[in-house]
Each structure stands twice: as C-alpha cells, then as structure tokens.
Design an enzyme around this catalytic site. Sequence first.
Site, mmCIF file in Angstrom:
data_model
loop_
_atom_site.group_PDB
_atom_site.id
_atom_site.type_symbol
_atom_site.label_atom_id
_atom_site.label_comp_id
_atom_site.label_asym_id
_atom_site.label_seq_id
_atom_site.Cartn_x
_atom_site.Cartn_y
_atom_site.Cartn_z
ATOM 1 N N LYS A 1 0.785 -1.229 0.000
ATOM 2 C CA LYS A 1 0.000 0.000 0.000
ATOM 3 C C LYS A 1 0.816 1.279 0.000
ATOM 4 C CE LYS A 1 -4.116 0.326 1.184
ATOM 5 N NZ LYS A 1 -5.226 0.804 0.372
ATOM 6 N N GLU B 1 -6.051 13.013 2.317
ATOM 7 C CA GLU B 1 -7.162 12.636 3.197
ATOM 8 C C GLU B 1 -7.214 13.529 4.430
ATOM 9 O OE1 GLU B 1 -7.366 8.217 3.657
ATOM 10 O OE2 GLU B 1 -5.897 8.326 2.050
#
Length: 475
Positions: free
Chosen positions: A282, A289
């Site tokens: 990832k 965000e």
Amino acid sequence: MALWGGRFSQSNAESTFALSRSIDFDWRLAPYDIRASLAHLRILHSSGLISAQSAQAIKGALEELAIAVASGAFAPQPEDEDVHSALERGLTEKLGAVGGFLRAGRSRNDQVTTDLRLFAIDHVLEIASLLTSLQIAILDKAQEYVNDSAPGFTHIQHAQPVSFGHELAKHAHAFARDLDRINDWLERTSVSPLGAGALAGSSLPLNPAATAKELGFNSTFANSIDAVSDRDYVAEALFIFSLIGVHLSRIGEEWTLWASSEFAWAKVSDAYSTGSSIMPQKKNPDIAELARGKSGRLVGNLMSVLTMLKGLPFAYNRDLQEDKEPLFDSIDTLLILLPAVTGMIETTDFDREKMALAAPLGFSLATEIADYLVVKKIPFAIAHEAAGACVALCESTNRQLHQLTNAELLAIHADLDEGVREVLTVHGALSSRTTTGGTAPELVSAQIKAAKKSNLAQLALITSKQTNFMEMMSS
Ligand code: ARG
C-alpha cells in the site's frame, strides 16, 4: 499570583481555580501582552501618572521579561491564573511594588482582546503567506499540464474534455478569494481596544489613539463597551479558516480520487504518502485525506465560537475566555496543513496519456455536435436532440461518437456533414472553447499568467504588512 482578592475572605476552591485558569493555553499571548504593556507604559508616563524613574525601571524589566519569555527562562507557574497574572508576577519579582503601576487605567478585559487581536493579525499574515505559496504550487503544476486533455466532470460523470491545466488552476482562484477575505479582515481587525478599561473607559488621562498608533492599529474603538465584548474578528477569522479548510478538502478529495487505482491519474510522491502497517503493497494519499479530514475541526471551531457568542450579554463575560482555544487550534491546523498540501501538489505527477485517452470517453464530445449545428443556424433544441440521437446510436452499437460513419451522421441530421469530424476530436473541442475563462489552452495559459501576477502583488502586500508588524513588535 492573583490580580484580585482584596474583598475575598476565602481563597478559591481548587476546582474553581482549575476551571478558570487559562494559562495553559493563553501563555502564547505573552509577547503581545508585553508589547501592549510597553505602549500603555509610555502613555502612563507621558501623562504624568508614573515618574520617569519608575517608567524607566518598568520598561527595562518588561524588555528583560520579553527575552526571558522567548528563551523559556521565565515560564508560567502552577499558581498563575492567566498570561496577564504571570507577567505581572514576573514584573513584581524584578521590581517589587513598582511592578504594580502598570495596571492603572487598564483591565484584563481590554488587555486580553488587544493581545488576541495582535496575535491573530500576526498569524493570519503567516497563513496568508503560506496561501500564496500554495497558489504558486497550483499554478506551476497547472502550467505543466496546460496542453494535456482530461475529461472534465459534472456529477462525477464525464461532461466535456478540458485542459488539465485548467482543471488544476481553478483551485488557485478559490484561494485568491480567501486572500481577499483576509485583506478585508485585516482592515476590520485593525482597531485597538486598549483604553476601553473594564468596560467604561477611564478617568485617567490615557491616550487610546496614541497606543493604537504605536501598536500598528489603523484606528481606535468608538464604544468602550463594544470594544471589550467584540469578538467578531475571531469569528470572522474562523470563518475564513473554515472556508480555506473547505477549499483544501476539495483538493484532498480530488487527489484521493485521482490517486485511486480506478483513476490512476495521479502519482503522489513517496515523500507525501504513507504506507500500511499490514499491507506491504500500500501507498496511501494520507496528506490528501487529512486535508479533507481537518476541514471538520476548522468548521467545528467556528461553530464553537459562534455558539459561545450567541446571546452573550455585552461587556466582558468569562465565557469570552473560550474564544482562544478554537482560534489557536485553527491557526495551528492551517500552519501544519498548508505546507504539506503545497508539497504534495508540487511533487505529484499525472499520467498524461491515461488522462488523454479518457478525455473523449463517456460521449463527452456530444455538446460539440450540438454546437456545430447551432453554428449552422439550427435551433438548439433540435441540435440537442440530434446530438442525443448520436449518443443513443453509439450506446446501442457500443461505439464512440467519432466512430459513427458519415452516412449515419447525415441520417440523424442533414447538416451533420463531414465538417463535424473536426470538432469531434478532443483537440478541436478544447481549442474551440475560447470564451472568457474557457478551456482553450492559450486562454488557460493567459489565465495562469494573470493569476501569477496577482499572486505576486498579494505576496508583496503581505510581506510589507509582516515587516511592519515585526518592526512594531521589536520597537
Ligand atoms: N483569561 C481571561 C480571558 O481570557 C482574561 C480576562 C479576565 N477578565 C476578567 N474580568 N476575569 O478572557
């Protein structure tokens, strides 16, 4: 050290003290409090209320205190109630009873809002300067992609192709409005409340206009009761911060979407991404965000202050102490958020090919067909119908608009001759949008250039205000 107590026969309960003390958060007002004290001292002296000798001693002690506060050598103690009491303790530790002179003609009520205005002005200027850097990052990135096409969206559905530089540059305009709001705010906030006293002004020969001038304010309060209760400047600043937060959150949302594997347009640099503790593959766009997430607390802080102020009787009420933490938190949030978002934008690369391939998909050139017919004097309603029929034919035969044959186009409308093919390309669609602010690449370039010019002017204005403020603080 308490600044009151003469009429009290009992000391405060521990819980009273714990609830009412603000030193844990208002200590950061200390440099501004000292600066305002120096201005107040000058007036007390020039109006003959303090001897030259005492004034000299207090001035020296205040200057020493400023240095000790900055270095941490003088720090608040657990028994200090707030920044004002801690600093008066510092003065009396140095000067004995002479340290108590400064309180004449002044109340913590006018003092605290003077300090907070100065603090707010100083930090809003810093935020404004960070905003101009963010604008430059956006505009530079936009310039890089002026000649690249991408689908433009409405309802997150392909709408019309746009220059990707156009898509990026739009954010700089939102921040330009924030900077305008900041300029307006600076004008309105530049009013000194010092001299309003507790609420009614003073019987002593003070000179509020002179202290205002010395502290760099443009004017002095007109109504002393309003002066000590007005926190509009806090609420307004928090609104501006909220809107900046909302603008950042919209960038955050786009970046998050564009970095997803479904889009895969944005390659966010490692320096502005984070990994997962369990999934080794990832790479997450956490800055984007957090830009989205932090807007929540910025809006929340505005709500706290508005709710605290609603229905509050005028003049000072202790509720007003609750103005500080939301303001400090929003400022701290932006000071940490803006550089991160700026860095993320500067270092993101976009997949030109992927965006260009996606640009004509979703029948995003259908409007071009309608516009083509309009130029041929066909009423728009009919043109719209014809373009819609082209889309329907494509959908049922699983093709894109440019894949329709000449015969099929002519069958839909007699004016859909070969010329329409010219506008049925992304390049043609883009370069034909030459109306003001449109997506034609030359126009986007000009738009970016103009935005950079006003950015430079903004920056010059902010820098000169910052220089004046710094000079005032150190004079
Ligand atoms: N700590 C207080 C505040 O932040 C200072 C003013 C206190 N004034 C008073 N009358 N108790 O608002």
